[in-house]
Design an enzyme around this catalytic site. Structure first.
Site, PDB file in Angstrom:
ATOM      1  N   HIS A 185       0.844  -1.207   0.000  1.00  0.00           N
ATOM      2  CA  HIS A 185       0.000   0.000   0.000  1.00  0.00           C
ATOM      3  C   HIS A 185       0.879   1.258   0.000  1.00  0.00           C
ATOM      4  CE1 HIS A 185      -2.699  -2.823   2.513  1.00  0.00           C
ATOM      5  NE2 HIS A 185      -3.223  -2.779   1.309  1.00  0.00           N
ATOM      6  N   CYS A 195     -15.464 -13.994  -5.675  1.00  0.00           N
ATOM      7  CA  CYS A 195     -14.355 -14.009  -4.707  1.00  0.00           C
ATOM      8  C   CYS A 195     -14.604 -12.879  -3.710  1.00  0.00           C
ATOM      9  CB  CYS A 195     -13.006 -13.811  -5.393  1.00  0.00           C
ATOM     10  SG  CYS A 195     -11.698 -13.520  -4.181  1.00  0.00           S
ATOM     11  N   CYS A 223     -11.690 -10.284  -3.453  1.00  0.00           N
ATOM     12  CA  CYS A 223     -11.666  -9.288  -4.548  1.00  0.00           C
ATOM     13  C   CYS A 223     -12.949  -8.475  -4.573  1.00  0.00           C
ATOM     14  CB  CYS A 223     -11.564  -9.954  -5.914  1.00  0.00           C
ATOM     15  SG  CYS A 223     -10.028 -10.779  -6.254  1.00  0.00           S
ATOM     16  N   HIS A 235      -6.160 -14.358  -5.364  1.00  0.00           N
ATOM     17  CA  HIS A 235      -5.949 -14.826  -3.983  1.00  0.00           C
ATOM     18  C   HIS A 235      -5.687 -16.321  -3.847  1.00  0.00           C
ATOM     19  CE1 HIS A 235      -8.015 -10.953  -3.549  1.00  0.00           C
ATOM     20  NE2 HIS A 235      -7.201 -10.840  -2.520  1.00  0.00           N
ATOM     21  N   LYS A 282      -2.404  -9.500   2.492  1.00  0.00           N
ATOM     22  CA  LYS A 282      -2.828 -10.117   3.735  1.00  0.00           C
ATOM     23  C   LYS A 282      -2.853 -11.627   3.577  1.00  0.00           C
ATOM     24  CE  LYS A 282      -6.380 -10.591   7.088  1.00  0.00           C
ATOM     25  NZ  LYS A 282      -7.764 -10.842   7.288  1.00  0.00           N
TER      26      LYS A 282
HETATM   27  N1  MSP Z   1     -10.398  -0.923  -2.085  1.00  0.00           N
HETATM   28  C1  MSP Z   1      -9.885  -1.262  -3.362  1.00  0.00           C
HETATM   29  C2  MSP Z   1      -9.633  -0.017  -4.181  1.00  0.00           C
HETATM   30  C3  MSP Z   1     -10.824   0.861  -4.405  1.00  0.00           C
HETATM   31  S1  MSP Z   1     -10.396   2.303  -5.265  1.00  0.00           S
HETATM   32  C4  MSP Z   1     -11.826   2.972  -5.697  1.00  0.00           C
HETATM   33  C5  MSP Z   1      -8.587  -2.056  -3.206  1.00  0.00           C
HETATM   34  N2  MSP Z   1      -7.978  -1.930  -2.035  1.00  0.00           N
HETATM   35  S2  MSP Z   1      -6.617  -2.689  -1.617  1.00  0.00           S
HETATM   36  O1  MSP Z   1      -6.325  -2.230  -0.295  1.00  0.00           O
HETATM   37  O2  MSP Z   1      -6.751  -4.097  -1.798  1.00  0.00           O
HETATM   38  O3  MSP Z   1      -5.527  -2.241  -2.612  1.00  0.00           O
HETATM   39  C6  MSP Z   1      -5.332  -0.921  -2.937  1.00  0.00           C
HETATM   40  C7  MSP Z   1      -4.081  -0.726  -3.707  1.00  0.00           C
HETATM   41  O4  MSP Z   1      -2.947  -1.099  -2.909  1.00  0.00           O
HETATM   42  C8  MSP Z   1      -3.889  -1.596  -4.951  1.00  0.00           C
HETATM   43  O5  MSP Z   1      -4.449  -1.145  -6.090  1.00  0.00           O
HETATM   44  C9  MSP Z   1      -2.432  -1.423  -5.141  1.00  0.00           C
HETATM   45  O6  MSP Z   1      -2.292  -0.147  -5.708  1.00  0.00           O
HETATM   46  C10 MSP Z   1      -1.886  -1.370  -3.742  1.00  0.00           C
HETATM   47  N3  MSP Z   1      -1.262  -2.611  -3.376  1.00  0.00           N
HETATM   48  C11 MSP Z   1      -1.705  -3.581  -2.517  1.00  0.00           C
HETATM   49  N4  MSP Z   1      -0.763  -4.562  -2.465  1.00  0.00           N
HETATM   50  C12 MSP Z   1       0.276  -4.240  -3.261  1.00  0.00           C
HETATM   51  C13 MSP Z   1       1.528  -4.788  -3.548  1.00  0.00           C
HETATM   52  N5  MSP Z   1       1.938  -5.916  -3.031  1.00  0.00           N
HETATM   53  N6  MSP Z   1       2.336  -4.091  -4.378  1.00  0.00           N
HETATM   54  C14 MSP Z   1       1.981  -2.883  -4.904  1.00  0.00           C
HETATM   55  N7  MSP Z   1       0.812  -2.346  -4.664  1.00  0.00           N
HETATM   56  C15 MSP Z   1      -0.069  -3.021  -3.895  1.00  0.00           C
HETATM   57  O7  MSP Z   1      -8.189  -2.700  -4.152  1.00  0.00           O
END
Ligand code: MSP
Length: 518
Positions: A37, A142, A145, A163, A314
């Protein structure tokens, strides 16, 4: 395409200021923030800081995605109400961003009343325009997702492709968004706006998905109550993605402050991870069209940070907390590593060895070393007073070329290239000092010229690294005797050679980036 729009000037006398509205995806609060994130957020922050430095009017939005089954289940597993859970987790995201020196202008939570109002208003508009209809749907879902998959998209054993967990069969009487009706319009939009999705490979991916044929999608749920109620049918709540995407409109006053909304939309730059292309590059522009507003100007898609070849997440239990890294390496070193080592668009490996190697080579041995040796020699040869730069220095041409390359890369939203260019200047300056060896020479005009030019390089470098490492940039600025902050500067003007005035006190101080054991 230039995604920036000109700001309006009510009096009509000021030059128009370009606008840059940058967003991150809003993060699910089913778990704590991790470095994956942080990767998105730090990149968005660097772009926001760059645009401020370029004199643009910037609005930088991030936040948390708090509705849906996944979040409701996480709360239940922890024995608390969804409200208690989302309050706790949202705060953890906000604090993680504070630790990483993130300069967001707003932090949106989808559970806020302002967002509920906007979701209802926006989707009511789409419903009134005739693009939402009622139907029955059965599909493979899922929960992680929050998305239906077709059988062909699943991995063997009916597992989710992201996942690798089993999908569930779900049948619902739902409202559907008539996405299929937007196929031609979306294709036309993609053709007219070649930069609507960058990099090109991701644009092509989205476009071929559209050309493969679009199905209507279910946008409401009756099975859960943790969501925004559908205004025309109280038995339903909106499906979490439909609610979440609207956050980009809530924060700029859609339906509540038309002037503000018109100022920022559609000049937006959405930064997203590659797993959510379909939502941002197909559904979202179609929803905007259906509501009668322009689609977003630009979506920039990035890859994943991998740990041992797996996406950090996670489910894969390989997450690293941003705060732990900041405690260990310092905020600027973490930011630099994220920005420099995984180019936006590619996947990158995240490891302790990788961050340490980058830290030692670029920060300790190059930037830190340059600052330390210049300050030391100014101390011994110039009584601690920095001389003015030499207008004929060979470094002036290097600085001009590097400045142009770095600025172009920042404008193209490619931080790794901007930083790579900047380090060329740092390395060349260290090499110049090694040739001139001012520490061995007698004090005098020649030593002054060499040191003055090195101080000028440090001034320019401080400006160019401000978006990436704001704290280190401030410290370099202060140590070479300049007042204020490089963040108050303006690029490209302030990067031109010869602006270090000379006659300022230069402070040696502790090493900025002490070398670390490999
Ligand atoms: N809640 C949705 C987004 C809604 S936007 C209208 C979502 N959330 S998330 O928390 O799963 O992921 C948000 C973003 O975190 C992903 O799109 C990505 O940009 C980033 N990442 C989460 N894990 C990641 C990595 N391991 N590497 C790079 N970015 C990652 O999807």
């Amino acid at each position: 395409m230039d995604e920036r729009s000109a700001g309006s000037d009510p009096v009509g006398t000021l030059p128009a200021v370009p606008r840059f509205y940058v967003t991150t995806p809003i993060y699910y609060v089913n778990d704590a923030p991790h470095v994956g994130h942080a990767y998105t957020t730090v990149n968005a922050d660097a772009l926001a800081r760059w645009h401020r430095l370029a004199g643009d009017d910037v609005f930088f939005l991030t936040g948390t995605d708090e509705h849906g089954q996944k979040v409701a289940r996480a709360a239940e597993e922890h024995g608390v109400t969804p409200k208690e859970w989302t309050d706790q987790l949202s705060t953890r995201f906000a604090s993680a961003w504070a630790e990483l020196n993130i300069s967001n202008d707003d932090f949106i939570r989808t559970t806020e009343p302002r967002h509920h109002r906007t979701v209802q208003r926006f989707l009511q508009q789409i419903y009134d325009n005739g693009w939402i209809v009622k139907d029955t749907y059965s599909g493979l879902y899922c929960v992680s997702c929050e998305q239906y998959y077709s059988e062909t998209e699943l991995l063997e054993g009916m597992l989710c492709p992201v996942h690798r967990t089993p999908v569930e069969v779900l049948e619902e009487d739902n409202y559907f968004f008539r996405l299929s009706a937007f196929e031609d319009r979306l294709i036309e939009w993609y053709e007219k706006q070649p930069d609507a999705v960058i990099p090109e490979a991701k644009r092509n991916e989205a476009l071929s998905f559209i050309k493969g044929g679009l199905h209507d999608i279910s946008i409401t749920r009756t099975s859960i109550s943790w969501g925004v109620p559908v205004p025309w049918d109280g038995d339903h709540v909106f499906y979490v993605w439909y609610d979440a995407l609207v956050n980009y409109l809530t924060a700029i006053g859609y339906g509540e402050d038309e002037e503000r909304f018109a100022a920022w939309w559609p000049a937006v730059h959405h930064l997203i991870g590659k797993e959510i292309i379909r939502f941002h590059c197909v559904w979202w522009p179609a929803m905007c069209m259906a509501a009668g507003i322009d689609p977003p100007a630009q979506v920039q898609v990035h890859g994943w940070l991998l740990v041992g070849g797996e996406k950090m997440s996670k489910s894969s239990l390989n997450q690293i907390a941003p705060g732990d890294l900041v405690g260990d390496y310092g905020v600027d070193a973490v930011r630099y590593h994220l920005l420099r080592d995984t180019p936006l668009g590619s996947d990158g490996d995240f490891s302790a060895e990788g961050i340490t190697a980058r830290y030692n080579s670029d920060l300790a041995n190059n930037l830190g070393n340059l600052l330390a040796r210049v300050a030391t020699v100014v101390g011994s040869k110039c009584n601690g007073t920095g001389p003015a730069p030499d207008s004929d220095s060979r470094l002036a041409a290097v600085a001009a070329a590097v400045g142009a390359d770095a600025i172009e890369a920042w404008n193209d939203s490619l931080p790794h290239l901007a930083l790579e260019a900047t380090w060329r200047l740092i390395r060349e300056t260290n090499a110049e000092l090694e040739t001139a060896e001012p520490w061995k020479a007698e004090p005098g005009p020649e030593v002054d010229a060499v040191l003055g030019s090195a101080l000028e390089v440090l001034r320019i470098v401080a400006l160019l690294i401000t978006p990436a490492m704001p704290t280190a940039a401030d410290e370099i600025w202060r140590r070479i005797g300049l007042s204020g902050s490089p963040a108050e500067g303006r690029l490209p003007e302030d990067a031109s050679w010869g602006r270090y005035p000379g006659g300022l006190p230069v402070e040696k101080g502790e090493p900025l980036f002490p070398r670390r054991k490999a």
